[in-house]
Design a protein around this motif. Structure first.
Motif, PDB file in Angstrom:
ATOM      1  N   GLY A   1      -7.728  11.472  -7.833  1.00 58.30           N
ATOM      2  CA  GLY A   1      -6.962  12.650  -7.486  1.00 58.30           C
ATOM      3  C   GLY A   1      -5.750  12.392  -6.612  1.00 58.30           C
ATOM      4  O   GLY A   1      -4.876  13.248  -6.478  1.00 58.30           O
ATOM      5  N   ARG A   2      -5.650  11.201  -6.013  1.00 53.09           N
ATOM      6  CA  ARG A   2      -4.535  10.918  -5.094  1.00 53.09           C
ATOM      7  C   ARG A   2      -3.290  10.421  -5.815  1.00 53.09           C
ATOM      8  O   ARG A   2      -2.250  10.228  -5.201  1.00 53.09           O
ATOM      9  N   GLU A   3      -3.376  10.196  -7.143  1.00 50.24           N
ATOM     10  CA  GLU A   3      -2.190   9.773  -7.882  1.00 50.24           C
ATOM     11  C   GLU A   3      -1.211  10.936  -8.094  1.00 50.24           C
ATOM     12  O   GLU A   3      -0.076  10.737  -8.485  1.00 50.24           O
ATOM     13  N   LYS A   4      -1.653  12.165  -7.813  1.00 49.72           N
ATOM     14  CA  LYS A   4      -0.791  13.343  -7.894  1.00 49.72           C
ATOM     15  C   LYS A   4      -0.297  13.664  -6.487  1.00 49.72           C
ATOM     16  O   LYS A   4      -1.079  13.989  -5.610  1.00 49.72           O
ATOM     17  N   ILE A   5       1.028  13.539  -6.291  1.00 48.88           N
ATOM     18  CA  ILE A   5       1.621  13.720  -4.974  1.00 48.88           C
ATOM     19  C   ILE A   5       2.271  15.105  -4.912  1.00 48.88           C
ATOM     20  O   ILE A   5       3.158  15.409  -5.717  1.00 48.88           O
ATOM     21  N   PRO A   6       1.862  15.963  -3.979  1.00 48.51           N
ATOM     22  CA  PRO A   6       2.480  17.286  -3.860  1.00 48.51           C
ATOM     23  C   PRO A   6       3.975  17.191  -3.535  1.00 48.51           C
ATOM     24  O   PRO A   6       4.435  16.223  -2.918  1.00 48.51           O
ATOM     25  N   ALA A   7       4.722  18.190  -3.924  1.00 47.89           N
ATOM     26  CA  ALA A   7       6.159  18.241  -3.655  1.00 47.89           C
ATOM     27  C   ALA A   7       6.444  18.077  -2.167  1.00 47.89           C
ATOM     28  O   ALA A   7       5.718  18.616  -1.325  1.00 47.89           O
TER      29      ALA A   7
ATOM     30  N   ASP B   1       0.863  -1.179   0.000  1.00 47.82           N
ATOM     31  CA  ASP B   1       0.000   0.000   0.000  1.00 47.82           C
ATOM     32  C   ASP B   1       0.901   1.231   0.000  1.00 47.82           C
ATOM     33  O   ASP B   1       2.012   1.187   0.533  1.00 47.82           O
ATOM     34  N   LEU B   2       0.444   2.302  -0.614  1.00 51.00           N
ATOM     35  CA  LEU B   2       1.145   3.583  -0.596  1.00 51.00           C
ATOM     36  C   LEU B   2       0.282   4.580   0.151  1.00 51.00           C
ATOM     37  O   LEU B   2      -0.929   4.666  -0.092  1.00 51.00           O
ATOM     38  N   ASN B   3       0.926   5.324   1.066  1.00 52.85           N
ATOM     39  CA  ASN B   3       0.208   6.288   1.889  1.00 52.85           C
ATOM     40  C   ASN B   3       0.871   7.655   1.819  1.00 52.85           C
ATOM     41  O   ASN B   3       2.096   7.750   1.738  1.00 52.85           O
ATOM     42  N   THR B   4       0.049   8.694   1.849  1.00 52.94           N
ATOM     43  CA  THR B   4       0.513  10.059   2.065  1.00 52.94           C
ATOM     44  C   THR B   4      -0.366  10.636   3.167  1.00 52.94           C
ATOM     45  O   THR B   4      -1.564  10.347   3.234  1.00 52.94           O
ATOM     46  N   ASN B   5       0.228  11.392   4.066  1.00 55.35           N
ATOM     47  CA  ASN B   5      -0.509  11.984   5.187  1.00 55.35           C
ATOM     48  C   ASN B   5      -1.309  10.935   5.952  1.00 55.35           C
ATOM     49  O   ASN B   5      -2.454  11.168   6.344  1.00 55.35           O
ATOM     50  N   ASN B   6      -0.721   9.753   6.120  1.00 57.28           N
ATOM     51  CA  ASN B   6      -1.325   8.636   6.863  1.00 57.28           C
ATOM     52  C   ASN B   6      -2.602   8.089   6.253  1.00 57.28           C
ATOM     53  O   ASN B   6      -3.405   7.458   6.949  1.00 57.28           O
ATOM     54  N   VAL B   7      -2.809   8.316   4.949  1.00 57.94           N
ATOM     55  CA  VAL B   7      -3.999   7.826   4.261  1.00 57.94           C
ATOM     56  C   VAL B   7      -3.569   7.128   2.974  1.00 57.94           C
ATOM     57  O   VAL B   7      -2.717   7.634   2.238  1.00 57.94           O
TER      58      VAL B   7
ATOM     59  N   THR C   1       5.940  15.822  -0.094  1.00 58.25           N
ATOM     60  CA  THR C   1       5.013  15.045   0.729  1.00 58.25           C
ATOM     61  C   THR C   1       5.598  13.660   0.959  1.00 58.25           C
ATOM     62  O   THR C   1       5.932  12.964  -0.002  1.00 58.25           O
ATOM     63  N   PRO C   2       5.755  13.230   2.208  1.00 56.27           N
ATOM     64  CA  PRO C   2       6.284  11.887   2.458  1.00 56.27           C
ATOM     65  C   PRO C   2       5.372  10.806   1.864  1.00 56.27           C
ATOM     66  O   PRO C   2       4.150  10.856   2.020  1.00 56.27           O
ATOM     67  N   ILE C   3       5.985   9.878   1.163  1.00 55.46           N
ATOM     68  CA  ILE C   3       5.289   8.710   0.613  1.00 55.46           C
ATOM     69  C   ILE C   3       5.758   7.515   1.438  1.00 55.46           C
ATOM     70  O   ILE C   3       6.955   7.241   1.530  1.00 55.46           O
ATOM     71  N   VAL C   4       4.819   6.821   2.054  1.00 51.06           N
ATOM     72  CA  VAL C   4       5.130   5.679   2.909  1.00 51.06           C
ATOM     73  C   VAL C   4       4.644   4.420   2.207  1.00 51.06           C
ATOM     74  O   VAL C   4       3.501   4.357   1.757  1.00 51.06           O
ATOM     75  N   ILE C   5       5.517   3.428   2.130  1.00 52.95           N
ATOM     76  CA  ILE C   5       5.159   2.140   1.529  1.00 52.95           C
ATOM     77  C   ILE C   5       4.950   1.145   2.658  1.00 52.95           C
ATOM     78  O   ILE C   5       5.849   0.912   3.471  1.00 52.95           O
TER      79      ILE C   5
END
Length: 103
Positions: free
Chosen positions: A63-69, A29-35, A71-75
């Motif tokens: 819309g979540r496939e675009k990751i803001p600059a 799973d890939l998460n940004t901002n704990n989601v 922003t931590p990406i957690v795998i």
């Protein structure tokens, strides 16, 4: 976790491993901002060495496939296969492009 120095649009997620999982899939799973940014999680199916040979295609929350600059990406590795027959040597490629804002 990691981040991109610019806004990044993920087009595809590709998984591969050195030893195939048996009796169960490898699921990440890939998460940004704990989601989670995924609606269908990327996976390597039982007996396969990569995600391209499976029957389940991952998909993104709209819309979540675009990751803001920056922003931590957690795998998260949610599943590695069945106990005793886990897949080994998991690698992931995020295939995409730099997003360009027209502000």
């Amino acid at each position: 976790s990691f981040s991109m120095p610019y806004e990044f649009h993920i087009d595809k997620i590709y998984l591969m491993c050195n030893a195939a999982p048996l009796d169960a899939d490898i699921i990440v799973d890939l998460n940004t901002n704990n989601v989670s940014i995924m609606t269908i999680l990327p996976r390597i199916e039982d007996g396969d060495l990569n995600s391209d040979t499976g029957s389940t295609n991952p998909s993104f929350v709209t819309g979540r496939e675009k990751i803001p600059a920056l922003t931590p990406i957690v795998i998260d590795i949610d599943q590695v296969g069945a106990t005793g027959t886990e897949g080994k040597g998991l690698k992931m490629m995020l295939i995409g492009h730099r997003s360009h804002s027209l502000d």
